[in-house]
Structure formats: structure tokens, C-alpha cells
Design a protein around this motif. Structure first.
Motif, PDB file in Angstrom:
ATOM      1  N   ALA A 100       0.830  -1.204   0.000  1.00 15.07           N
ATOM      2  CA  ALA A 100       0.000   0.000   0.000  1.00 15.07           C
ATOM      3  C   ALA A 100       0.866   1.257   0.000  1.00 15.07           C
ATOM      4  CB  ALA A 100      -0.928   0.006   1.203  1.00 15.07           C
ATOM      5  N   ILE A 101       2.092   1.153   0.507  1.00 13.51           N
ATOM      6  CA  ILE A 101       2.978   2.315   0.534  1.00 13.51           C
ATOM      7  C   ILE A 101       4.320   1.931  -0.080  1.00 13.51           C
ATOM      8  CG2 ILE A 101       1.858   3.405   2.503  1.00 13.51           C
ATOM      9  CD1 ILE A 101       4.066   2.341   4.258  1.00 13.51           C
ATOM     10  N   ASP A 102       4.966   2.901  -0.712  1.00 12.61           N
ATOM     11  CA  ASP A 102       6.256   2.629  -1.330  1.00 12.61           C
ATOM     12  C   ASP A 102       7.390   2.901  -0.342  1.00 12.61           C
ATOM     13  OD1 ASP A 102       6.376   5.393  -1.231  1.00 12.61           O
ATOM     14  OD2 ASP A 102       6.268   5.660  -3.399  1.00 12.61           O
ATOM     15  N   HIS A 103       8.597   2.582  -0.757  1.00 12.82           N
ATOM     16  CA  HIS A 103       9.765   2.690   0.116  1.00 12.82           C
ATOM     17  C   HIS A 103       9.981   4.112   0.656  1.00 12.82           C
ATOM     18  CE1 HIS A 103      14.036   2.609   1.263  1.00 12.82           C
ATOM     19  NE2 HIS A 103      13.801   1.344   1.563  1.00 12.82           N
ATOM     20  N   PRO A 104       9.961   5.147  -0.193  1.00 17.29           N
ATOM     21  CA  PRO A 104      10.154   6.502   0.361  1.00 17.29           C
ATOM     22  C   PRO A 104       9.089   6.893   1.385  1.00 17.29           C
ATOM     23  CG  PRO A 104      10.425   6.534  -2.029  1.00 17.29           C
ATOM     24  CD  PRO A 104       9.909   5.172  -1.665  1.00 17.29           C
ATOM     25  N   GLU A 105       7.849   6.489   1.154  1.00 16.02           N
ATOM     26  CA  GLU A 105       6.776   6.792   2.113  1.00 16.02           C
ATOM     27  C   GLU A 105       7.003   6.037   3.422  1.00 16.02           C
ATOM     28  OE1 GLU A 105       3.069   8.283   3.647  1.00 16.02           O
ATOM     29  OE2 GLU A 105       4.561   8.980   2.235  1.00 16.02           O
ATOM     30  N   ALA A 106       7.439   4.783   3.330  1.00 17.93           N
ATOM     31  CA  ALA A 106       7.701   3.985   4.537  1.00 17.93           C
ATOM     32  C   ALA A 106       8.849   4.601   5.342  1.00 17.93           C
ATOM     33  CB  ALA A 106       8.016   2.544   4.158  1.00 17.93           C
ATOM     34  N   VAL A 107       9.890   5.072   4.654  1.00 17.02           N
ATOM     35  CA  VAL A 107      11.012   5.725   5.338  1.00 17.02           C
ATOM     36  C   VAL A 107      10.532   7.005   6.022  1.00 17.02           C
ATOM     37  CG1 VAL A 107      13.228   6.880   5.004  1.00 17.02           C
ATOM     38  CG2 VAL A 107      12.785   4.691   3.877  1.00 17.02           C
ATOM     39  N   ARG A 108       9.672   7.757   5.344  1.00 15.75           N
ATOM     40  CA  ARG A 108       9.122   8.984   5.937  1.00 15.75           C
ATOM     41  C   ARG A 108       8.331   8.656   7.199  1.00 15.75           C
ATOM     42  NH1 ARG A 108       4.687  11.535   6.575  1.00 15.75           N
ATOM     43  NH2 ARG A 108       3.407  10.167   5.310  1.00 15.75           N
ATOM     44  N   LEU A 109       7.469   7.637   7.125  1.00 17.41           N
ATOM     45  CA  LEU A 109       6.678   7.234   8.293  1.00 17.41           C
ATOM     46  C   LEU A 109       7.583   6.791   9.441  1.00 17.41           C
ATOM     47  CD1 LEU A 109       3.809   5.240   6.545  1.00 17.41           C
ATOM     48  CD2 LEU A 109       3.599   7.441   7.717  1.00 17.41           C
ATOM     49  N   ALA A 110       8.619   6.021   9.111  1.00 16.05           N
ATOM     50  CA  ALA A 110       9.562   5.560  10.140  1.00 16.05           C
ATOM     51  C   ALA A 110      10.255   6.750  10.797  1.00 16.05           C
ATOM     52  CB  ALA A 110      10.594   4.618   9.521  1.00 16.05           C
ATOM     53  N   GLY A 111      10.599   7.758   9.998  1.00 12.65           N
ATOM     54  CA  GLY A 111      11.266   8.944  10.533  1.00 12.65           C
ATOM     55  C   GLY A 111      10.384   9.768  11.446  1.00 12.65           C
ATOM     56  N   GLU A 112       9.091   9.786  11.172  1.00  7.02           N
ATOM     57  CA  GLU A 112       8.156  10.562  11.995  1.00  7.02           C
ATOM     58  C   GLU A 112       7.752   9.823  13.268  1.00  7.02           C
ATOM     59  OE1 GLU A 112       4.877  11.338   9.393  1.00  7.02           O
ATOM     60  OE2 GLU A 112       5.960  12.887   8.280  1.00  7.02           O
ATOM     61  N   PHE A 113       7.806   8.515  13.254  1.00  8.84           N
ATOM     62  CA  PHE A 113       7.294   7.723  14.370  1.00  8.84           C
ATOM     63  C   PHE A 113       8.005   7.984  15.702  1.00  8.84           C
ATOM     64  CE2 PHE A 113       6.939   3.805  16.897  1.00  8.84           C
ATOM     65  CZ  PHE A 113       5.573   3.782  17.074  1.00  8.84           C
ATOM     66  N   PRO A 114       9.346   7.988  15.772  1.00  5.27           N
ATOM     67  CA  PRO A 114       9.987   8.228  17.079  1.00  5.27           C
ATOM     68  C   PRO A 114       9.618   9.576  17.692  1.00  5.27           C
ATOM     69  CG  PRO A 114      11.573   7.357  15.527  1.00  5.27           C
ATOM     70  CD  PRO A 114      10.331   7.692  14.741  1.00  5.27           C
ATOM     71  N   GLU A 115       9.431  10.564  16.851  1.00 11.28           N
ATOM     72  CA  GLU A 115       9.051  11.894  17.346  1.00 11.28           C
ATOM     73  C   GLU A 115       7.632  11.874  17.912  1.00 11.28           C
ATOM     74  OE1 GLU A 115       8.375  16.232  15.379  1.00 11.28           O
ATOM     75  OE2 GLU A 115      10.133  15.102  14.717  1.00 11.28           O
ATOM     76  N   ALA A 116       6.753  11.125  17.268  1.00 12.60           N
ATOM     77  CA  ALA A 116       5.361  11.037  17.707  1.00 12.60           C
ATOM     78  C   ALA A 116       5.198  10.107  18.908  1.00 12.60           C
ATOM     79  CB  ALA A 116       4.481  10.551  16.554  1.00 12.60           C
ATOM     80  N   THR A 117       6.168   9.220  19.120  1.00 14.93           N
ATOM     81  CA  THR A 117       6.119   8.249  20.209  1.00 14.93           C
ATOM     82  C   THR A 117       7.437   8.304  20.972  1.00 14.93           C
ATOM     83  OG1 THR A 117       4.883   6.869  18.665  1.00 14.93           O
ATOM     84  CG2 THR A 117       5.514   5.844  20.721  1.00 14.93           C
ATOM     85  N   PRO A 118       7.681   9.381  21.728  1.00 16.80           N
ATOM     86  CA  PRO A 118       8.988   9.535  22.379  1.00 16.80           C
ATOM     87  C   PRO A 118       9.288   8.414  23.365  1.00 16.80           C
ATOM     88  CG  PRO A 118       7.517  11.390  22.887  1.00 16.80           C
ATOM     89  CD  PRO A 118       6.764  10.438  22.033  1.00 16.80           C
ATOM     90  N   ARG A 119      10.535   7.925  23.309  1.00 13.43           N
ATOM     91  CA  ARG A 119      11.003   6.887  24.220  1.00 13.43           C
ATOM     92  C   ARG A 119      12.172   7.365  25.065  1.00 13.43           C
ATOM     93  NH1 ARG A 119      11.356   0.840  21.994  1.00 13.43           N
ATOM     94  NH2 ARG A 119       9.289   0.300  22.694  1.00 13.43           N
ATOM     95  N   SER A 120      12.675   8.523  24.757  1.00 17.28           N
ATOM     96  CA  SER A 120      13.794   9.052  25.537  1.00 17.28           C
ATOM     97  C   SER A 120      13.733  10.579  25.529  1.00 17.28           C
ATOM     98  CB  SER A 120      15.132   8.577  24.943  1.00 17.28           C
ATOM     99  OG  SER A 120      15.490   9.349  23.831  1.00 17.28           O
ATOM    100  N   GLU A 121      14.544  11.175  26.398  1.00 18.69           N
ATOM    101  CA  GLU A 121      14.611  12.628  26.435  1.00 18.69           C
ATOM    102  C   GLU A 121      15.388  13.170  25.241  1.00 18.69           C
ATOM    103  OE1 GLU A 121      16.062  13.867  30.238  1.00 18.69           O
ATOM    104  OE2 GLU A 121      14.559  12.700  31.298  1.00 18.69           O
ATOM    105  N   VAL A 122      16.215  12.320  24.646  1.00 18.82           N
ATOM    106  CA  VAL A 122      16.992  12.691  23.464  1.00 18.82           C
ATOM    107  C   VAL A 122      16.153  12.363  22.233  1.00 18.82           C
ATOM    108  CG1 VAL A 122      19.099  12.220  22.155  1.00 18.82           C
ATOM    109  CG2 VAL A 122      19.145  12.161  24.661  1.00 18.82           C
ATOM    110  N   PRO A 123      15.969  13.313  21.326  1.00 18.70           N
ATOM    111  CA  PRO A 123      15.207  13.014  20.112  1.00 18.70           C
ATOM    112  C   PRO A 123      15.889  11.913  19.296  1.00 18.70           C
ATOM    113  CG  PRO A 123      15.590  15.378  20.325  1.00 18.70           C
ATOM    114  CD  PRO A 123      16.407  14.700  21.380  1.00 18.70           C
TER     115      PRO A 123
END
Length: 122
Positions: free
Chosen positions: A37-60
Motif C-alpha cells: 500500500a505504501i512505497d519505500h520513500p513513504e515507509a522511510v518517511r513514516l519511520a522517521g516521523e514515528f519516534p518523534e510522535a512516540t517519544p522513548r527518551s529525552e533525546v530526540p
């Protein structure tokens, strides 16, 4: 005599070759293009946004684009601090940070479990 090997690849196809009287067939298997449903560049974009939207540490956390792989219908994107990704200095590494998994069919993102990380030797 025929030997058969199977592995993951971007497309499904069969490659046959005769070598010293032995036919070798390599079957490459993966998800079919109509299942993605999504291509490689879109998947990379989603992966890049996910840690910011779901913080796991004080360091970005940021995705290490050079280490991204596709496996079993998902994009696996290691992430860590930006400083660690650029310098690989141990002092800047975020400990316990697991890669982001992006389902290539649904676009769903989540962090891998530690057990899953062992599968990928990460």
C-alpha cells in the motif's frame, strides 16, 4: 539433477541456470506489488516521523537511513540519537532504543521488541 534455493527479494521471479550439468533454480519471494500500500520513500518517511510522535527518551531519535532494510513485508529502520548516527560515538548512543517497523501493507508503525531485534541481529 536440480537444486533449488529460496530467498527474499524485491520481486517474485524464477532464475534458472545450468552449471556443469546441474540446473539451479532460484525462487525469489516477497510480498506482491499489489499487496504493497505504501512505497519505500513513504515507509522511510513514516519511520522517521514515528519516534518523534512516540517519544522513548529525552533525546530526540532519528532514523538511520543507511541501515534501513525490508524484511517480510515490513521496513525495518534502526534509530538512535542524531549525534550517534553521524559519529558512532558510544557516548552519544541511546541505550535500549529499538528499530521502527513499518508494515508495507498498512503503514502501521511500531518499535520492534528486543526479541525481534535478535532475529535481525540488531
Amino acid at each position: 539433477m536440480t537444486a533449488t534455493f529460496r530467498n527474499a527479494a524485491p520481486h517474485s521471479e524464477t532464475i534458472s541456470k545450468w552449471t556443469q550439468g546441474l540446473q539451479i533454480s532460484v525462487y525469489t519471494t516477497s510480498i506482491h506489488e499489489d499487496e504493497v500500500a505504501i512505497d519505500h520513500p513513504e515507509a522511510v518517511r513514516l519511520a522517521g516521523e514515528f519516534p518523534e510522535a512516540t517519544p522513548r527518551s529525552e533525546v530526540p531519535l532519528v532514523v538511520d537511513i543507511d541501515q534501513v532494510i525490508v524484511h517480510d513485508g515490513a521496513l525495518i529502520a534502526p534509530c538512535n540519537s542524531e549525534e550517534f548516527i553521524h559519529t558512532e560515538r558510544f557516548e552519544s548512543m541511546v541505550i535500549g532504543c529499538t528499530p521502527v517497523r513499518v508494515d508495507l501493507t498498512t503503514g502501521e508503525c511500531r518499535f520492534l521488541t528486543f526479541e525481534e531485534c535478535e532475529t535481525f541481529d540488531l
